[in-house]
Write an enzyme that holds these catalytic residues in place. Sequence first.
Site, PDB file in Angstrom:
ATOM      1  N   GLU A  83       1.350  -0.069  -4.758  1.00 41.07           N
ATOM      2  CA  GLU A  83       0.424   0.835  -5.298  1.00 41.07           C
ATOM      3  C   GLU A  83       1.088   2.342  -5.246  1.00 41.07           C
ATOM      4  O   GLU A  83       1.277   2.710  -4.078  1.00 41.07           O
ATOM      5  CB  GLU A  83      -0.931   0.727  -4.392  1.00 41.07           C
ATOM      6  CG  GLU A  83      -1.922   1.950  -4.562  1.00 41.07           C
ATOM      7  CD  GLU A  83      -2.174   2.852  -3.497  1.00 41.07           C
ATOM      8  OE1 GLU A  83      -3.460   3.457  -3.524  1.00 41.07           O
ATOM      9  OE2 GLU A  83      -1.777   2.662  -2.310  1.00 41.07           O
ATOM     10  N   ASP A  88       0.801  -1.219   0.014  1.00 44.90           N
ATOM     11  CA  ASP A  88       0.096   0.027  -0.221  1.00 44.90           C
ATOM     12  C   ASP A  88       0.688   1.298  -0.188  1.00 44.90           C
ATOM     13  O   ASP A  88       1.933   1.479   0.681  1.00 44.90           O
ATOM     14  CB  ASP A  88      -0.842  -0.065   1.404  1.00 44.90           C
ATOM     15  CG  ASP A  88      -1.877   1.072   1.432  1.00 44.90           C
ATOM     16  OD1 ASP A  88      -2.601   1.164   0.468  1.00 44.90           O
ATOM     17  OD2 ASP A  88      -1.799   2.044   2.267  1.00 44.90           O
TER      18      ASP A  88
END
Length: 518
Positions: free
Chosen positions: A261, A231
């Site tokens: 990400e 993340d």
Amino acid sequence: MTNGTMLQGFEWELPDDGHWWRRIRNMAFRLSRQGFSAVWLPPAYKGCGGASDVGYGVYDLYDLGEFPQKHTIRTKYGTKEEYLSAIRALQAADIQALADVVLNHKMGADGSETVAAWVDDPEHRDIPGQKEKQVTVFTRFTFPGRAGAHSDFTWDHTCFTGVDWDEGAKESGLFRFKGKQWAPDVDREKGNYDYLMGDDVDVCNPAVAAELQRWGCWYADETGCDGFRLDAVKHISASFYRDWLPAVRRHTGRELYAVGEYWHTQVEPLTAYLAQVDGCMNLFDAPLHQHLREASSSGGQYDMSKLFEGTLVGCRPHQAVTFVDNHDTQPGQSLESWVEGWFKAAAYGLILLRAFGYPCVFLGDWQGIPTRKIAAVPQLPQLLRLRRTHAYGEEHDYFDHPSIIGFTREGAADRPGSGLAFLCTNAEGGEKRMFVGKGHIGRVYRCVMGRSGDVVIDGEGCGVFRVRDGGVSVYVPRMTPGEYLRFRRQQAAREAQLGRRYLAWLRREAGRKREANG
Ligand code: CA
């Protein structure tokens, strides 16, 4: 893995009923038959929002639904046992289980501290603020509900770089703790984008880096997951994951797939990041998502010939995870930029049937988003089947028109009857002559999506394919009886293999149950 496909196995607005891990377990073999080879599971640890936290408000990385913390033992998705059981079921079904790793920030501390901080300008974070201030901040994490199980590491302000709330003055701002610097190797937006939210984890603190590495090894051992979705990597020092991933891989002796990400609509920051981390992970192709969204919402004005220009799959075809939408872009979310429904079939065709990019299908498209009355994308099951059975061999691109674009795949000898022709448009329909391969001269191509007639391949290996207004067409070669027989045999072999895996899994799980019951 040939033509692997990832499922993003959650959307933001799943019910908070604690049944999701059990549902995943029960779906595992069905997902495998439908063509998925990996599932990205949502964050499994306790968030500050307890039983309703989607998982990104990380409180305790070691509490996978096991301890009474934040007024609940289970997480939004269930208990630790159920999580582990879901992972085992996926793996039994020949599906990789990917764990969501959120290390940028923590939230929901157990106590506060009053410390000295610099007040930085949120819009110009590369210029150190000159104003010093005593701030009262929630940065003490002692995890009383876990009481030292799995790790006795506790967190205080020295483990973080800064926060955005001063409880003393009841004031928001960007407060950087005295003696701390924002990490230099992060995204350059706002001057320095180290800070995103909550208590920003100081991964440059050697004690923190060592603890997170210990946690990564523990997590991989404990869950047996096959890899990670990382993340918010643009907000974390690039050197951190460059070291963390190889260390966890060395520890487990496993390959451990990873996709990060890095949310940016331009491709240059993504390629720069990949170089900084020595290519140790793939990245989601956010620029391609942006193009697909524009194509879907510009009333036919978007130039489709440029769809793959400036995308990650265009520049780094082997390091791109392509996707259409995700839990952040879905309606109601922070980065809402939803690809409109009428264009979804085209968008999914463009990521599922092409030679490059590792496609990730969003659960909100696969089964719809009931809370928003958004239906599933009806063509998705067929596109997934076509990916598995037909999307093989050399690719020929026809991105030569502002609205009608297409490509073909020649097919592969070991995939009987494979090969395809794809056309889509974001405006009026039309036709295009495309080369499908010399091996297909004289063959009939059947339109299996898009309601057009058969096409006969001419003496040069080309066919004239058609697409309707705002539509998608997929054509596949009509199989000879021999090809059909071999095709059916391959399908049956796969079914039989899955059947054997299913029985073996049932036996193992029954054994576990007996053992647990003593
Ligand atoms: Ca950060």
